[in-house]
Design a protein around this motif. Structure first.
Motif, mmCIF file in Angstrom:
data_model
loop_
_atom_site.group_PDB
_atom_site.id
_atom_site.type_symbol
_atom_site.label_atom_id
_atom_site.label_comp_id
_atom_site.label_asym_id
_atom_site.label_seq_id
_atom_site.Cartn_x
_atom_site.Cartn_y
_atom_site.Cartn_z
ATOM 1 N N GLU A 442 -12.023 -45.927 6.783
ATOM 2 C CA GLU A 442 -12.109 -46.906 7.832
ATOM 3 C C GLU A 442 -13.546 -47.426 8.029
ATOM 4 O O GLU A 442 -13.992 -48.528 8.280
ATOM 5 C CB GLU A 442 -11.408 -46.738 9.236
ATOM 6 N N ARG A 443 -14.650 -46.275 8.009
ATOM 7 C CA ARG A 443 -15.898 -46.797 8.209
ATOM 8 C C ARG A 443 -16.592 -47.676 7.112
ATOM 9 O O ARG A 443 -17.477 -48.245 7.306
ATOM 10 C CB ARG A 443 -16.925 -45.470 8.626
ATOM 11 N N GLN A 444 -16.113 -47.262 6.025
ATOM 12 C CA GLN A 444 -16.572 -48.173 4.951
ATOM 13 C C GLN A 444 -16.241 -49.493 5.100
ATOM 14 O O GLN A 444 -16.915 -50.515 4.584
ATOM 15 C CB GLN A 444 -15.950 -47.548 3.372
ATOM 16 N N PHE A 445 -14.964 -49.912 5.615
ATOM 17 C CA PHE A 445 -14.551 -51.264 5.853
ATOM 18 C C PHE A 445 -15.596 -51.710 6.553
ATOM 19 O O PHE A 445 -15.876 -53.047 6.860
ATOM 20 C CB PHE A 445 -13.185 -51.608 6.241
ATOM 21 N N GLU A 447 -18.676 -50.934 7.268
ATOM 22 C CA GLU A 447 -19.757 -51.190 6.709
ATOM 23 C C GLU A 447 -19.802 -51.747 5.535
ATOM 24 O O GLU A 447 -20.562 -51.538 4.645
ATOM 25 C CB GLU A 447 -20.211 -49.777 6.580
ATOM 26 N N ARG A 448 -18.816 -52.739 5.384
ATOM 27 C CA ARG A 448 -18.701 -53.390 3.919
ATOM 28 C C ARG A 448 -20.171 -54.068 3.451
ATOM 29 O O ARG A 448 -20.633 -54.082 2.321
ATOM 30 C CB ARG A 448 -17.759 -54.185 4.194
ATOM 31 N N ARG A 449 -20.554 -54.817 4.675
ATOM 32 C CA ARG A 449 -21.907 -55.660 4.269
ATOM 33 C C ARG A 449 -22.987 -54.860 3.901
ATOM 34 O O ARG A 449 -23.644 -54.992 2.718
ATOM 35 C CB ARG A 449 -22.254 -56.366 5.677
ATOM 36 N N ALA A 450 -23.257 -53.659 4.393
ATOM 37 C CA ALA A 450 -24.138 -52.858 3.634
ATOM 38 C C ALA A 450 -23.762 -52.097 2.430
ATOM 39 O O ALA A 450 -24.761 -52.133 1.736
ATOM 40 C CB ALA A 450 -24.419 -51.551 4.740
ATOM 41 N N TRP A 451 -22.513 -51.732 2.400
ATOM 42 C CA TRP A 451 -22.248 -51.320 0.987
ATOM 43 C C TRP A 451 -22.201 -52.353 -0.019
ATOM 44 O O TRP A 451 -22.684 -51.943 -1.311
ATOM 45 C CB TRP A 451 -20.683 -50.661 1.080
ATOM 46 N N ASN A 452 -21.831 -53.465 0.099
ATOM 47 C CA ASN A 452 -21.832 -54.485 -0.896
ATOM 48 C C ASN A 452 -23.238 -55.154 -1.037
ATOM 49 O O ASN A 452 -23.333 -56.020 -2.091
ATOM 50 C CB ASN A 452 -20.730 -55.587 -0.473
ATOM 51 N N ALA A 453 -24.361 -54.972 -0.182
ATOM 52 C CA ALA A 453 -25.155 -55.735 -0.441
ATOM 53 C C ALA A 453 -25.994 -55.495 -1.908
ATOM 54 O O ALA A 453 -26.747 -56.238 -2.451
ATOM 55 C CB ALA A 453 -26.227 -55.286 0.591
ATOM 56 N N GLY A 454 -25.968 -54.137 -2.478
ATOM 57 C CA GLY A 454 -26.540 -53.800 -3.572
ATOM 58 C C GLY A 454 -25.865 -54.402 -4.824
ATOM 59 O O GLY A 454 -26.503 -54.403 -5.943
ATOM 60 N N GLY A 455 -24.670 -55.032 -4.706
ATOM 61 C CA GLY A 455 -23.904 -55.498 -5.812
ATOM 62 C C GLY A 455 -23.481 -54.647 -6.838
ATOM 63 O O GLY A 455 -23.272 -55.047 -7.932
ATOM 64 N N HIS A 456 -23.505 -53.362 -6.456
ATOM 65 C CA HIS A 456 -23.203 -52.151 -7.580
ATOM 66 C C HIS A 456 -21.445 -52.524 -7.796
ATOM 67 O O HIS A 456 -20.589 -52.323 -6.807
ATOM 68 C CB HIS A 456 -23.291 -50.934 -7.107
ATOM 69 N N PRO A 457 -21.177 -52.714 -9.010
ATOM 70 C CA PRO A 457 -19.728 -53.025 -9.270
ATOM 71 C C PRO A 457 -18.919 -51.543 -8.913
ATOM 72 O O PRO A 457 -17.649 -51.721 -8.707
ATOM 73 C CB PRO A 457 -19.650 -53.266 -10.872
ATOM 74 N N PHE A 458 -19.372 -50.781 -9.001
ATOM 75 C CA PHE A 458 -18.414 -49.339 -8.586
ATOM 76 C C PHE A 458 -18.318 -49.133 -7.287
ATOM 77 O O PHE A 458 -17.625 -48.199 -6.885
ATOM 78 C CB PHE A 458 -19.048 -48.046 -9.157
ATOM 79 N N HIS A 459 -19.405 -49.546 -6.458
ATOM 80 C CA HIS A 459 -19.352 -49.317 -4.867
ATOM 81 C C HIS A 459 -18.898 -50.445 -4.046
ATOM 82 O O HIS A 459 -18.938 -50.314 -2.738
ATOM 83 C CB HIS A 459 -20.738 -48.939 -4.749
#
Length: 760
Positions: A442-445, A447-459
């Motif tokens: 749930e924390r990943q949801f 923190e989505r903006r931070a996780w997706n900022a790098g644009g890494h396809p696996f993350h």
């Protein structure tokens, strides 16, 4: 052959026109042709040969060879030469050849072909698409002995000339020819490489749509441009000389003439390319797609998904460091290598990665379709941008690249899959909640903006799954429950055209595998899931694991790998990651020892046989090594722009990260530490893995993704609950199993997990 009669009722007999007889007294009669020399020994043959000029019938030959050659011997020699295809029998009233060279050409193929080519007009209809020069095309047809007609009913074949084999007008032309069952030949005489063929034979061969399906797959590099232009294909500027165009037109016309004359050869079922720059040609075999909606059965793929997945006994035919297989690697290559072609192949090419020593044995098979449409910015952003194969031998690696490439193609949405629309609520117990597979925290949801900022396809973290969203769902067979369950199609196939679903679920390659048999593929898929689960337990919890004593396995190949790394200034060590399932899982690591940045690379392997698990881990480590081989002391030279990977290579050291170093209090693992019981059948290994998984309350699901036109068995294996080694950080095994195994005193907190997400 023709049958004529002389003045007394006999045919005129002579050597075929493409043969020149030369008599060497006391030696033999030599028949000289463009393709070689045939020696005919014997004094009787020397006496007969000068008379075989096509002006005598058999009675004349008997008279003129007497008494030196008995009549029975003459008859026997004539019969032998005729059966060998060296003589022709002509009607005495036949018109003398206007062009002896042309007759010799046709006769070199066969007398029947020569007769059809010269006896009656060979009629062709010209269809020119684009800016084709019809005047030049007519001249080429006339030069090949063809008569150009405008009436389709009067033509024996259509010659279709285009600038692009994906010209949309070809679809309608293909429909017309399938409707009237008339053959047609396609040609592209433009460009530095001329394309000729195939000869489409409605009802008997592949159709244009079969060919177009393959040609489109090789234009992936154009996808950003085509997408921006609304799907329009982009052609390069025409590059041609009048001579190269004439060459292409002449070759196409000649192929039509040969077809009409009855000459059949394998290349007519494919595309022949002629490179005018290098004067090299290649035949690209085209096979019919059984599931083609136009010329085949478009329901084949859907029916496969509806059927139960039935596994059968498969004795092991090969036991090597790469694994146990039902088919040897060479046999797999021989069966499926025809699918590699830049024109008609499912895979454009397979090439060796020539960075580093040959012992690395790394082969690549093009863009990794599991990562979705390619953009220029993506080309260097991931270590897995290309499908690849590795192995102890070059053949194993080449076959591995072939299988991985076909696996990714088979897992890509093509529109003929089985699906239905619905919501998780409306489908009830027929559907499985995809959150059981995704395992996002749930924390990943949040923190989505931070996780997706790098644009890494696996993350990339998707939106939370909505139980009331209407999506496309596809069936998967549960081996555990013996029935189908539904999962979102976008979680099972790559590039599903369901934008709403893709915001919440996305397929990756975890658990996808190909093999020589269905059982082989299922076994490899299960092993990959077990491997990645064990890796995740170690990596994110950063636990110290026992070393593996690689010398105890007494494998010369392993010794050579370690020596190769030493010569590159690197050190290799191996960790045992085996978890609660008891399946041997190993991590092989290699670091640079001659500069502060250690450029640590790693590879993983799992197998019931610990020796195979070790070999696979080392092979995967070798596969990732080329990305760091050309680095420089200033921190540049990496073959990948993945920021997570770059930071890791530049900063991670064995000393600073204790979880990379073997557990100091644990004895190194040797073969004796693993309770391995060899088996002779792949089905037994699948059954053993199922027993261990189902014994822990986990379900085994299999989606058969084998494509009828490819034939290579491909599956997606799913075990809800097993962890991906990419950062899927929901509660469950990731936190509980390390404690149960005694690796940790208590579960790690979310914020204490490894902050470096696995990036391979």
């Amino acid at each position: 052959m023709t049958t004529g009669r002389g003045t007394d009722g006999s045919a005129l007999i002579g050597f075929r026109r493409h043969l020149r007889p030369e008599i060497v007294p006391g030696d033999a009669v030599y028949l000289v042709s463009e393709h070689g020399v045939t020696a005919l020994p014997g004094a009787e043959m020397a006496a007969l040969a000068p008379l075989l000029d096509g002006t005598r019938d058999l009675p004349a030959l008997l008279r003129e060879t007497a008494p030196s050659v008995p009549p029975a011997q003459v008859g026997s020699l004539v019969g032998q030469l005729t059966r060998s295809g060296l003589l022709d029998h002509r009607h005495p009233d036949d018109t003398p050849a206007a062009d002896p060279a042309a007759e010799a050409y046709w006769e070199s193929i066969g007398s029947d072909v020569r007769r059809r080519a010269t006896a009656a007009p060979l009629s062709v209809r010209i269809v020119a698409l684009g800016e084709a020069d019809t005047t030049a095309l007519r001249l080429s047809c006339q030069g090949a002995g063809l008569t150009v007609v405008d009436d389709p009913g009067a033509a024996g074949i259509d010659l279709v000339v285009c600038e692009d084999y994906l010209d949309p007008r070809l679809a309608e032309l293909d429909r017309q020819r399938r409707a009237d069952a008339r053959p047609w030949l396609l040609a592209k005489p433009y460009g530095t490489t001329v394309w000729i063929g195939p000869v489409f034979r409605p009802g008997d061969s592949a159709c244009w749509h079969c060919l177009a399906h393959r040609v489109r797959t090789h234009r992936a590099a154009q996808s950003p441009v085509c997408h921006a232009l609304g799907g329009t294909s982009v052609l390069p500027p025409r590059a041609a000389l009048p001579a190269t165009v004439r060459l292409g037109l002449d070759l196409a016309a000649l192929e039509c003439a040969k077809w009409l004359a009855g000459h059949r050869h394998a290349a007519q079922d494919g595309v022949v390319t002629f490179d005018t720059l290098t004067l090299t040609s290649r035949t690209h075999r085209l096979t019919r797609r059984p599931q083609c909606p136009q010329c085949g059965d478009g329901s084949l793929t859907g029916r496969r998904a509806d059927a139960p997945v039935v596994l059968n006994s498969r004795p092991k035919a090969e036991r090597s460091g790469g694994g146990h297989r039902a088919l040897p690697a060479r046999e797999v290559w021989e069966r499926y290598a025809h699918l590699v072609s830049p024109v008609t192949g499912a895979i454009k090419e397979i090439r060796r990665d020539d960075r580093g020593p040959a012992l690395l044995n790394v082969y690549r098979a093009g863009h990794n379709l599991a990562l979705g449409p390619r953009r220029m910015a993506d080309l260097r952003t991931s270590l897995r941008q290309e499908s690849a194969g590795k192995g102890r031998t070059a053949l194993q690696a080449r076959v591995g690249a072939l299988c991985e490439g076909l696996e990714r193609i088979s897992g890509t949405w093509q529109g003929d899959e089985r699906w239905e629309r619905g919501t998780l609520r409306s489908l009830g117990d027929r559907a499985m909640d995809p959150r059981r597979l995704q395992l996002w925290h749930e924390r990943q949801f949040r923190e989505r903006r931070a996780w997706n900022a790098g644009g890494h396809p696996f993350h990339m973290v998707p939106e939370p799954f909505d139980r009331d969203a209407e999506l496309s769902w596809s069936p998967v067979w549960s081996l555990t429950r013996g029935r189908h369950v539904l999962l979102p199609s976008a979680l099972l196939y790559y590039d599903v055209p369901d934008a709403d679903a893709r915001r919440m679920v996305r397929a990756d390659s975890n658990g996808c595998a190909a093999g020589g048999t269905l059982e082989d593929a299922v076994l490899q898929g299960l092993l990959e899931l077990v491997e990645r689960d064990a890796v995740a337990l170690w990596w994110y919890n950063r636990t110290r694991q026992p070393a593996v004593d690689v010398t105890a396995f007494a494998d010369p190949w392993t010794d050579r790998v370690r020596e190769m790394h030493r010569e590159l200034g690197r050190e290799v060590w191996v960790l045992d990651l085996t978890a609660d399932l008891g399946v041997p899982v190993m991590a092989a690591l290699s670091r640079r020892t001659d500069r502060p940045a250690e450029d640590i690379v790693f590879g993983f392997g799992a197998h019931l046989d610990p020796a195979v698990a070790l070999s696979r881990a080392l092979s995967e480590m070798n596969q990732l090594l080329p990305a760091v081989l050309d680095t420089r002391p200033d921190g540049t030279g990496y073959a990948c722009s993945d920021q997570v990977a770059l930071h890791w290579w530049r900063t991670a050291t064995r000393e600073s990260l204790p979880y990379l170093d073997p557990h100091p209090a644990e004895a190194p693992r040797t073969p004796a530490h693993y309770a391995h019981r060899p088996t002779d059948d792949l089905l037994d290994d699948v059954g053993e893995l199922r027993r261990r998984l189902e014994g822990r309350g986990m379900e085994v699901l299999v989606l058969d993704q084998t494509r009828p036109d490819l034939g290579l068995p491909v599956v997606r294996v799913i075990v809800p609950g097993l962890r991906h080694f990419w950062p899927r950080l929901a509660p469950g095994r990731l936190y509980d199993v390390p404690v149960a195994l005694g690796r940790l005193d208590g579960p790690r907190a979310y914020e204490d997990l490894n902050p470096v997400p696995l990036f391979v």
